[in-house]
Design a protein around this motif. Sequence first.
Motif, PDB file in Angstrom:
ATOM      1  N   VAL A  45       0.821  -1.215   0.000  1.00 29.17           N
ATOM      2  CA  VAL A  45       0.000   0.000   0.000  1.00 29.17           C
ATOM      3  C   VAL A  45       0.856   1.268   0.000  1.00 29.17           C
ATOM      4  CG1 VAL A  45      -2.006  -1.082   1.052  1.00 29.17           C
ATOM      5  CG2 VAL A  45      -0.351   0.105   2.526  1.00 29.17           C
ATOM      6  N   TYR A  46       2.157   1.138  -0.289  1.00 26.99           N
ATOM      7  CA  TYR A  46       2.892   2.395  -0.422  1.00 26.99           C
ATOM      8  C   TYR A  46       2.898   2.833  -1.871  1.00 26.99           C
ATOM      9  CZ  TYR A  46       7.639   1.265  -2.168  1.00 26.99           C
ATOM     10  OH  TYR A  46       8.714   0.918  -2.935  1.00 26.99           O
ATOM     11  N   MET A  47       2.673   4.120  -2.032  1.00 26.23           N
ATOM     12  CA  MET A  47       2.532   4.681  -3.371  1.00 26.23           C
ATOM     13  C   MET A  47       3.827   5.382  -3.773  1.00 26.23           C
ATOM     14  SD  MET A  47      -1.311   6.083  -2.801  1.00 26.23           S
ATOM     15  CE  MET A  47      -1.108   6.263  -1.042  1.00 26.23           C
ATOM     16  N   GLY A  48       4.113   5.354  -5.051  1.00 28.53           N
ATOM     17  CA  GLY A  48       5.325   5.994  -5.544  1.00 28.53           C
ATOM     18  C   GLY A  48       5.787   5.303  -6.810  1.00 28.53           C
ATOM     19  N   ILE A  49       6.866   5.831  -7.372  1.00 29.62           N
ATOM     20  CA  ILE A  49       7.393   5.252  -8.603  1.00 29.62           C
ATOM     21  C   ILE A  49       7.811   3.795  -8.380  1.00 29.62           C
ATOM     22  CG2 ILE A  49       9.402   5.352 -10.155  1.00 29.62           C
ATOM     23  CD1 ILE A  49       7.161   7.321 -10.815  1.00 29.62           C
ATOM     24  N   THR A  50       8.363   3.508  -7.199  1.00 30.61           N
ATOM     25  CA  THR A  50       8.763   2.139  -6.922  1.00 30.61           C
ATOM     26  C   THR A  50       7.666   1.377  -6.178  1.00 30.61           C
ATOM     27  OG1 THR A  50       9.864   2.842  -4.897  1.00 30.61           O
ATOM     28  CG2 THR A  50      11.220   2.713  -6.866  1.00 30.61           C
ATOM     29  N   GLY A  51       6.527   2.007  -5.994  1.00 32.49           N
ATOM     30  CA  GLY A  51       5.407   1.342  -5.326  1.00 32.49           C
ATOM     31  C   GLY A  51       4.186   1.321  -6.228  1.00 32.49           C
ATOM     32  N   VAL A  52       3.023   1.515  -5.617  1.00 31.00           N
ATOM     33  CA  VAL A  52       1.772   1.488  -6.375  1.00 31.00           C
ATOM     34  C   VAL A  52       1.540   2.849  -7.018  1.00 31.00           C
ATOM     35  CG1 VAL A  52      -0.687   0.960  -6.225  1.00 31.00           C
ATOM     36  CG2 VAL A  52       0.891  -0.063  -4.604  1.00 31.00           C
ATOM     37  N   GLN A  53       1.047   2.837  -8.249  1.00 31.77           N
ATOM     38  CA  GLN A  53       0.678   4.088  -8.914  1.00 31.77           C
ATOM     39  C   GLN A  53      -0.843   4.169  -8.998  1.00 31.77           C
ATOM     40  OE1 GLN A  53       3.535   3.496 -12.154  1.00 31.77           O
ATOM     41  NE2 GLN A  53       4.824   3.207 -10.351  1.00 31.77           N
ATOM     42  N   VAL A  54      -1.392   5.232  -8.436  1.00 38.67           N
ATOM     43  CA  VAL A  54      -2.843   5.303  -8.233  1.00 38.67           C
ATOM     44  C   VAL A  54      -3.456   6.471  -8.997  1.00 38.67           C
ATOM     45  CG1 VAL A  54      -2.656   4.256  -5.946  1.00 38.67           C
ATOM     46  CG2 VAL A  54      -2.589   6.748  -6.161  1.00 38.67           C
ATOM     47  N   LYS A  55      -4.776   6.415  -9.192  1.00 43.72           N
ATOM     48  CA  LYS A  55      -5.480   7.538  -9.797  1.00 43.72           C
ATOM     49  C   LYS A  55      -6.885   7.690  -9.219  1.00 43.72           C
ATOM     50  CE  LYS A  55      -5.669   4.538 -13.832  1.00 43.72           C
ATOM     51  NZ  LYS A  55      -5.466   4.339 -15.245  1.00 43.72           N
ATOM     52  N   PRO A  56      -6.970   7.971  -7.919  1.00 45.61           N
ATOM     53  CA  PRO A  56      -8.292   8.125  -7.300  1.00 45.61           C
ATOM     54  C   PRO A  56      -8.892   9.505  -7.605  1.00 45.61           C
ATOM     55  CG  PRO A  56      -6.601   8.600  -5.702  1.00 45.61           C
ATOM     56  CD  PRO A  56      -5.887   8.208  -6.972  1.00 45.61           C
ATOM     57  N   ASP A  57     -10.176   9.666  -7.259  1.00 44.24           N
ATOM     58  CA  ASP A  57     -10.796  10.998  -7.361  1.00 44.24           C
ATOM     59  C   ASP A  57     -10.199  11.924  -6.306  1.00 44.24           C
ATOM     60  OD1 ASP A  57     -12.427  10.179  -9.374  1.00 44.24           O
ATOM     61  OD2 ASP A  57     -14.088   9.619  -8.051  1.00 44.24           O
ATOM     62  N   LEU A  58      -9.983  11.367  -5.122  1.00 46.95           N
ATOM     63  CA  LEU A  58      -9.440  12.178  -4.028  1.00 46.95           C
ATOM     64  C   LEU A  58      -8.269  11.463  -3.373  1.00 46.95           C
ATOM     65  CD1 LEU A  58      -9.565  14.501  -1.887  1.00 46.95           C
ATOM     66  CD2 LEU A  58     -11.072  12.992  -0.569  1.00 46.95           C
ATOM     67  N   LEU A  59      -7.166  12.188  -3.251  1.00 47.34           N
ATOM     68  CA  LEU A  59      -6.045  11.697  -2.468  1.00 47.34           C
ATOM     69  C   LEU A  59      -5.795  12.713  -1.363  1.00 47.34           C
ATOM     70  CD1 LEU A  59      -3.145   9.618  -3.143  1.00 47.34           C
ATOM     71  CD2 LEU A  59      -2.552  11.854  -2.218  1.00 47.34           C
ATOM     72  N   LEU A  60      -5.981  12.265  -0.128  1.00 51.09           N
ATOM     73  CA  LEU A  60      -5.835  13.152   1.025  1.00 51.09           C
ATOM     74  C   LEU A  60      -4.515  12.811   1.711  1.00 51.09           C
ATOM     75  CD1 LEU A  60      -6.964  15.277   2.905  1.00 51.09           C
ATOM     76  CD2 LEU A  60      -8.566  13.607   3.797  1.00 51.09           C
ATOM     77  N   ALA A  61      -3.528  13.689   1.519  1.00 46.79           N
ATOM     78  CA  ALA A  61      -2.175  13.424   2.020  1.00 46.79           C
ATOM     79  C   ALA A  61      -2.026  13.992   3.427  1.00 46.79           C
ATOM     80  CB  ALA A  61      -1.153  14.056   1.083  1.00 46.79           C
ATOM     81  N   ILE A  62      -1.724  13.122   4.382  1.00 51.86           N
ATOM     82  CA  ILE A  62      -1.646  13.503   5.797  1.00 51.86           C
ATOM     83  C   ILE A  62      -0.189  13.442   6.263  1.00 51.86           C
ATOM     84  CG2 ILE A  62      -2.399  12.902   8.136  1.00 51.86           C
ATOM     85  CD1 ILE A  62      -4.689  13.733   6.315  1.00 51.86           C
ATOM     86  N   GLY A  63       0.355  14.572   6.644  1.00 50.43           N
ATOM     87  CA  GLY A  63       1.722  14.598   7.166  1.00 50.43           C
ATOM     88  C   GLY A  63       2.737  14.048   6.189  1.00 50.43           C
TER      89      GLY A  63
END
Lengths: 254, 308
Positions: free
Chosen positions: B238-256
């Motif tokens: 569940v970690y996102m990034g170039i070396t992780g998962v690439q996602v395209k949700p409607d909303l991405l809420l980035a916390i800290g």
Amino acid sequence: MKIVACCKVVPDEELIQVLSSRELSLDGVPAKISQYDLNALEAGKKLSAGAGNTLTALSIGGKTFLEPTKIRKDILSRGADDLKLVIDDSVTFDDSLQTARAIAAAVREIGDADLILCGTGSSDLYAQVTGIQVGALLGYPTVNNVTDIRVVDAGTVEVERTLENSVETFSVPLPAVLSVSSEINTPGVPAMRDIMRAGKKPVAVLAAPGDNAASADILSQLAPEQQERRQEIIEGDNEEAVDKLVAFLRKEVL
Amino acid sequence: MALTSIYVISDTAAAFPELCAGAKQLAGSVTAIVFGDLAAAEAAAGCGADRILFCPVSDAGSPEDYAAAIAAEVKKDASAYVIVNNTILGRAIAGKVGVYLDAAVFSNVSELAEENGRLAFSRTVYGGAAARRIAFTTPYGVVTVGGGTFEMGAPLPATTQIAQIEGEPAAPLNRISRDEKRETAVNLTAARRIVDVGRGLAKEEDLEICRKLASVLDAEVGCSRPVAENNKWLPKNVYMGITGVQVKPDLLLAIGLSGQIQHIGGINKSRFIVAVNKDKSAPIFKSADFGLVGDLYKVLPLLIEKLS
């Protein structure tokens, strides 16, 4: 057991400058050991603990990356007994096979290696196939995304490979090439003692393979176009600020 | 001018229709390589390939054992490209086939096109800092392609050209066990809303507030690389990034979340990015549609209360 851990020296991607032309400026960007190769070095360190085992670090690349003593010491402070380098500015190592050929040639030159360890992929290119290609070139058994290595006897290891939905265990005769997953360990931070000792460990430069043509041309390399973002930024963590955030969410998403 | 021949290899049957549709737009002849018996090949007959070759992998065997046989088949064409699905096993197969074809492998490529008779494609390098456009110069070339790269075409008639591949597994791996993973699979790539947790979270127990927020938003919880790999607070898938998962949700809420370039590379296809971070100069705000500069420990409880 004689272990070789491969580690690439790469420009620190967080410090690469993007020019107004969207081209990258790599001038003066500090070098670092590729993130996931730290896991290969750490796996090698653990497996080589104990009498009779040795760990050689192997790095391949251009002069600017591999000549500075700082990076050599950094590599050697992470458990290896010695460092072997292939320094070749005639090849750009932009494709997996060029890198794999150079590693395979170096492993042959080092001789008698039982286990060759690679990381998952390099921080710069992240091809994630170089280790497999090294194995295929050498004609050794090779496994990727390895999450555990257990030594069974002098000629055999048991290797765990974690796929997306399953975990497999293989009995692998040595010599073998294993690409370790970042899950296999947590690389330690070198102690002052290790850093001091690193400067005294032997470093040798090996010959580069003569014929190492690229498989492809790079047509262009540009920073991605900046996606338009509204950047409505407000300061505050009180009720008023959170109300604005809620208003945004309700209007646009919820 | 289309390419002459493409071989599509996948370790999962579900990937064939999209990969074959894409290959068919690029090349005159598309061959699908299926791992399994004749029945598996017949089940894949409608995938859009012109012909299917099946590799009857035994229970103890592994698909990559057929790499040499596959390469020998590809070499029957004077020039051909190989497209493999971008999974861990897919990359193992791709790496070996590449060596036997004397060609490099480029993983996770997109925007595939025929350019001057060669296969050209793009891929991300330097952790998301740049996209490289690359074209093969060798007669053979291998790429891996992730899901969602090609447009699905109209359904094509099922092929009747099905045959077993020539040759036997070579130097097979000796697998002694295989277990299904126990951890529940979270499919972030399909999530419409994601709460993205960064290193601004002080301790593991505080994940509970993030989970609570996700629950009121009907969102999944993901994170940045250090949260999964260094802190090990969340599973690596569940970690996102170039070396992780690439996602395209409607909303991405980035916390800290600070917003390192390699993380942004995994989330920048989100429709809306909203960020909460107490550091005003955090790079995430440059990639955010809406940002709140403030203490997440004050913001989150209020936000949960107002959204409940």
